[in-house]
Design an enzyme around this catalytic site. Sequence first.
Site, PDB file in Angstrom:
ATOM      1  N   CYS A  37       0.860  -1.180   0.000  1.00 47.41           N
ATOM      2  CA  CYS A  37       0.000   0.000   0.000  1.00 47.41           C
ATOM      3  C   CYS A  37       0.895   1.227   0.000  1.00 47.41           C
ATOM      4  O   CYS A  37       1.814   1.322   0.809  1.00 47.41           O
ATOM      5  CB  CYS A  37      -0.899   0.052   1.227  1.00 47.41           C
ATOM      6  SG  CYS A  37      -1.860   1.579   1.257  1.00 47.41           S
ATOM      7  N   CYS A  70      -2.299   7.176   5.993  1.00 48.58           N
ATOM      8  CA  CYS A  70      -3.759   7.264   6.063  1.00 48.58           C
ATOM      9  C   CYS A  70      -4.206   6.519   7.318  1.00 48.58           C
ATOM     10  O   CYS A  70      -3.515   5.643   7.814  1.00 48.58           O
ATOM     11  CB  CYS A  70      -4.372   6.702   4.783  1.00 48.58           C
ATOM     12  SG  CYS A  70      -5.463   5.312   4.975  1.00 48.58           S
ATOM     13  N   CYS A  96      -5.472   1.280   7.687  1.00 48.22           N
ATOM     14  CA  CYS A  96      -4.916   0.003   8.141  1.00 48.22           C
ATOM     15  C   CYS A  96      -3.911   0.190   9.276  1.00 48.22           C
ATOM     16  O   CYS A  96      -3.233   1.216   9.350  1.00 48.22           O
ATOM     17  CB  CYS A  96      -4.214  -0.700   6.986  1.00 48.22           C
ATOM     18  SG  CYS A  96      -5.355  -1.259   5.708  1.00 48.22           S
ATOM     19  N   CYS A  98      -6.991   2.600  -3.035  1.00 45.69           N
ATOM     20  CA  CYS A  98      -6.848   1.926  -1.736  1.00 45.69           C
ATOM     21  C   CYS A  98      -6.992   0.431  -1.976  1.00 45.69           C
ATOM     22  O   CYS A  98      -7.986  -0.011  -2.561  1.00 45.69           O
ATOM     23  CB  CYS A  98      -7.934   2.431  -0.785  1.00 45.69           C
ATOM     24  SG  CYS A  98      -8.205   1.342   0.630  1.00 45.69           S
ATOM     25  N   TYR A 146     -31.923  -3.780  15.769  1.00 44.52           N
ATOM     26  CA  TYR A 146     -30.889  -3.094  14.982  1.00 44.52           C
ATOM     27  C   TYR A 146     -30.779  -3.836  13.648  1.00 44.52           C
ATOM     28  O   TYR A 146     -29.687  -4.229  13.237  1.00 44.52           O
ATOM     29  CB  TYR A 146     -29.537  -3.087  15.690  1.00 44.52           C
ATOM     30  CG  TYR A 146     -29.552  -2.623  17.122  1.00 44.52           C
ATOM     31  CD1 TYR A 146     -29.321  -1.286  17.428  1.00 44.52           C
ATOM     32  CD2 TYR A 146     -29.774  -3.512  18.173  1.00 44.52           C
ATOM     33  CE1 TYR A 146     -29.309  -0.853  18.748  1.00 44.52           C
ATOM     34  CE2 TYR A 146     -29.776  -3.089  19.490  1.00 44.52           C
ATOM     35  CZ  TYR A 146     -29.542  -1.764  19.774  1.00 44.52           C
ATOM     36  OH  TYR A 146     -29.524  -1.358  21.073  1.00 44.52           O
ATOM     37  N   GLU A 198     -35.625  -1.177  13.712  1.00 47.72           N
ATOM     38  CA  GLU A 198     -34.502  -0.404  13.157  1.00 47.72           C
ATOM     39  C   GLU A 198     -34.870   1.074  13.200  1.00 47.72           C
ATOM     40  O   GLU A 198     -36.017   1.449  12.963  1.00 47.72           O
ATOM     41  CB  GLU A 198     -34.239  -0.893  11.722  1.00 47.72           C
ATOM     42  CG  GLU A 198     -33.480   0.042  10.816  1.00 47.72           C
ATOM     43  CD  GLU A 198     -32.056   0.329  11.268  1.00 47.72           C
ATOM     44  OE1 GLU A 198     -31.339  -0.585  11.689  1.00 47.72           O
ATOM     45  OE2 GLU A 198     -31.680   1.514  11.219  1.00 47.72           O
ATOM     46  N   ASP A 257     -27.715  -6.462  17.101  1.00 45.29           N
ATOM     47  CA  ASP A 257     -26.562  -6.110  16.256  1.00 45.29           C
ATOM     48  C   ASP A 257     -26.359  -4.598  16.289  1.00 45.29           C
ATOM     49  O   ASP A 257     -26.541  -3.912  15.277  1.00 45.29           O
ATOM     50  CB  ASP A 257     -26.810  -6.611  14.821  1.00 45.29           C
ATOM     51  CG  ASP A 257     -25.585  -6.432  13.928  1.00 45.29           C
ATOM     52  OD1 ASP A 257     -24.493  -6.121  14.451  1.00 45.29           O
ATOM     53  OD2 ASP A 257     -25.719  -6.604  12.703  1.00 45.29           O
ATOM     54  N   CYS A 259     -19.259  -4.958  16.337  1.00 45.43           N
ATOM     55  CA  CYS A 259     -17.969  -4.702  15.679  1.00 45.43           C
ATOM     56  C   CYS A 259     -16.954  -4.125  16.660  1.00 45.43           C
ATOM     57  O   CYS A 259     -15.898  -3.670  16.247  1.00 45.43           O
ATOM     58  CB  CYS A 259     -18.151  -3.808  14.459  1.00 45.43           C
ATOM     59  SG  CYS A 259     -18.802  -2.205  14.869  1.00 45.43           S
TER      60      CYS A 259
HETATM   61  N1  SAH Z   1     -28.194  -6.036  11.405  1.00 46.61           N
HETATM   62  C1  SAH Z   1     -27.929  -5.152  10.297  1.00 46.61           C
HETATM   63  C2  SAH Z   1     -27.494  -3.742  10.720  1.00 46.61           C
HETATM   64  C3  SAH Z   1     -26.449  -3.649  11.779  1.00 46.61           C
HETATM   65  S1  SAH Z   1     -25.721  -2.045  11.977  1.00 46.61           S
HETATM   66  C4  SAH Z   1     -26.915  -5.774   9.357  1.00 46.61           C
HETATM   67  O1  SAH Z   1     -26.230  -6.720   9.705  1.00 46.61           O
HETATM   68  O2  SAH Z   1     -26.820  -5.306   8.221  1.00 46.61           O
HETATM   69  C5  SAH Z   1     -26.617  -1.346  13.262  1.00 46.61           C
HETATM   70  C6  SAH Z   1     -27.976  -0.828  12.857  1.00 46.61           C
HETATM   71  O3  SAH Z   1     -28.616  -0.299  14.037  1.00 46.61           O
HETATM   72  C7  SAH Z   1     -27.964   0.306  11.852  1.00 46.61           C
HETATM   73  O4  SAH Z   1     -28.824  -0.021  10.793  1.00 46.61           O
HETATM   74  C8  SAH Z   1     -28.473   1.530  12.641  1.00 46.61           C
HETATM   75  O5  SAH Z   1     -29.240   2.401  11.848  1.00 46.61           O
HETATM   76  C9  SAH Z   1     -29.338   0.867  13.703  1.00 46.61           C
HETATM   77  N2  SAH Z   1     -29.530   1.593  14.978  1.00 46.61           N
HETATM   78  C10 SAH Z   1     -28.660   2.421  15.613  1.00 46.61           C
HETATM   79  N3  SAH Z   1     -29.150   2.783  16.812  1.00 46.61           N
HETATM   80  C11 SAH Z   1     -30.352   2.153  16.947  1.00 46.61           C
HETATM   81  C12 SAH Z   1     -31.338   2.120  17.997  1.00 46.61           C
HETATM   82  N4  SAH Z   1     -31.176   2.804  19.122  1.00 46.61           N
HETATM   83  N5  SAH Z   1     -32.430   1.356  17.793  1.00 46.61           N
HETATM   84  C13 SAH Z   1     -32.604   0.658  16.646  1.00 46.61           C
HETATM   85  N6  SAH Z   1     -31.699   0.647  15.636  1.00 46.61           N
HETATM   86  C14 SAH Z   1     -30.591   1.392  15.778  1.00 46.61           C
END
Ligand code: SAH
Length: 450
Positions: free
Chosen positions: A72, A78, A81, A158, A311, A332, A378, A405
């Site tokens: 890279c 940057c 990474c 990149c 989420y 969501e 999530d 994550c």
């Molecule tokens: N499960 C999905 C998205 C995960 S990312 C996938 O795998 O693609 C996290 C998500 O949570 C995002 O879409 C974001 O908009 C949402 N989010 C963030 N805060 C939130 C809350 N307080 N209640 C509900 N959703 C939320």
Amino acid sequence: MPEKNQIIKAEITGMTSEGSGVCHVEGMAVFVPDTAVGDVLNVRIVKVLKSYAYGIVDSIISPSQDRCERRCSVYKKCGGCVYRHISYEAESAIKADIIENAFKRIGGLDPVFDEFIAAEDTDRYRNKAQYPLAEINGEVVCGFYAPRSHRLVPVSDCPLQPEIFSQINETILRFINKKKIAAYSDETHTGIVRHIYIRRGYYSKEIMVCLVVRKDISRQLAPLAEIVCDTFPDVKSFVMNINPEKTNVILGKKCVTLRGDDVIRDTMCGNTVEISPLSFYQVNTHQAEKLYAKALEYAAPTLNDTVADLYCGIGTIGLSIAHSAGRIIGVEIVPEAVENAVKNARINNISNAEYYCGCAEIISDKIKDTPLAVALLDPPRKGCSEEALNAVCSLSPEKIVMLSCDPATAARDAKRLSQHGYNAERVCGADLFPGTRHVETVVLMSRKDK
Ligand code: SAH
């Protein structure tokens, strides 16, 4: 105690979750970026705090066996990474360790750790890039910000992104410079074009190009939409996003499609999905599919079970298990993502999934009369709020499967759930972000009385 500017011989014995090496000098931990476990170095101390210090490499006395160069041209300049100077095997071992440590130390938990899901592709794996723009020497360029700064490092290609992204960038920049459209400056809140945002379906190869601007310049951009779509036939959508705010949030609320569709399509876990520019979509589709398969293995619903997908984004995880469950209830916060989720269920003939727009914190109101077998969580990097965890626990699902994550917030939230009567049973890491400090985790929590 080490002193500033002192040069000290030391061996790197560990790594931090930020990707810095750690050595010990006179009993004090010193963090040294761009190093590898096993390096013997002369470290120059640059900052000494109460219980730790920072250093930089002055010279390498004998290099670690993990060292190797992963091509890279802007590595270290940057902010992307942190692991391009070591082998991918070493990187994935570090990431697996970071997850184990987080659950043991932050969580105080003792789950079974399943085999880390390392990546197959360590370059060109991303399906999305957001490039800030800036004017340098009278020319608008795109790139990425230097670590912890707002100084743009121009990047033409990149290695984490598809090669076609750089060709699209060049086409856009040529137009912007020819038409003398000014780059946005966050210091003065002047100028127009803020970011180039590109997304490409992993399987479909459909591309969405989105130009983020401070104010509506659709008339000026109309010819650019034509040029880009005609030059790159895979570009199925050209969108202008308007962000008039003085903020470091990249996208504004309003999108105007200048050519093609409002969405692009991809396939995820066998389902066709539509993705709007404002919706979240995992950046590494292939690895995300493996992560979701692990989440499904942990959730193991039966055909009578109700599963909450909190989420849920555009619905990808819930839809991938809809055929193995009785009912899916998705929640969501982003309305465009909920619209995508509803449509995605329909396109794939999934009739047992329903979606609500709102925050996960109020889920209990929506489904308090439904016995819940599994809650899938999530959340974004910052993890779940206490209110969201309380709401989920008040529904007493038999299992909670949490994806995250950030191993540190995942471990923190798993600890909170363990105080609400859940056992941390299994944890599995998956690398969706080779080269960078980021890593995904999925954890299975089961109700202790079950
Ligand atoms: N499960 C999905 C998205 C995960 S990312 C996938 O795998 O693609 C996290 C998500 O949570 C995002 O879409 C974001 O908009 C949402 N989010 C963030 N805060 C939130 C809350 N307080 N209640 C509900 N959703 C939320």
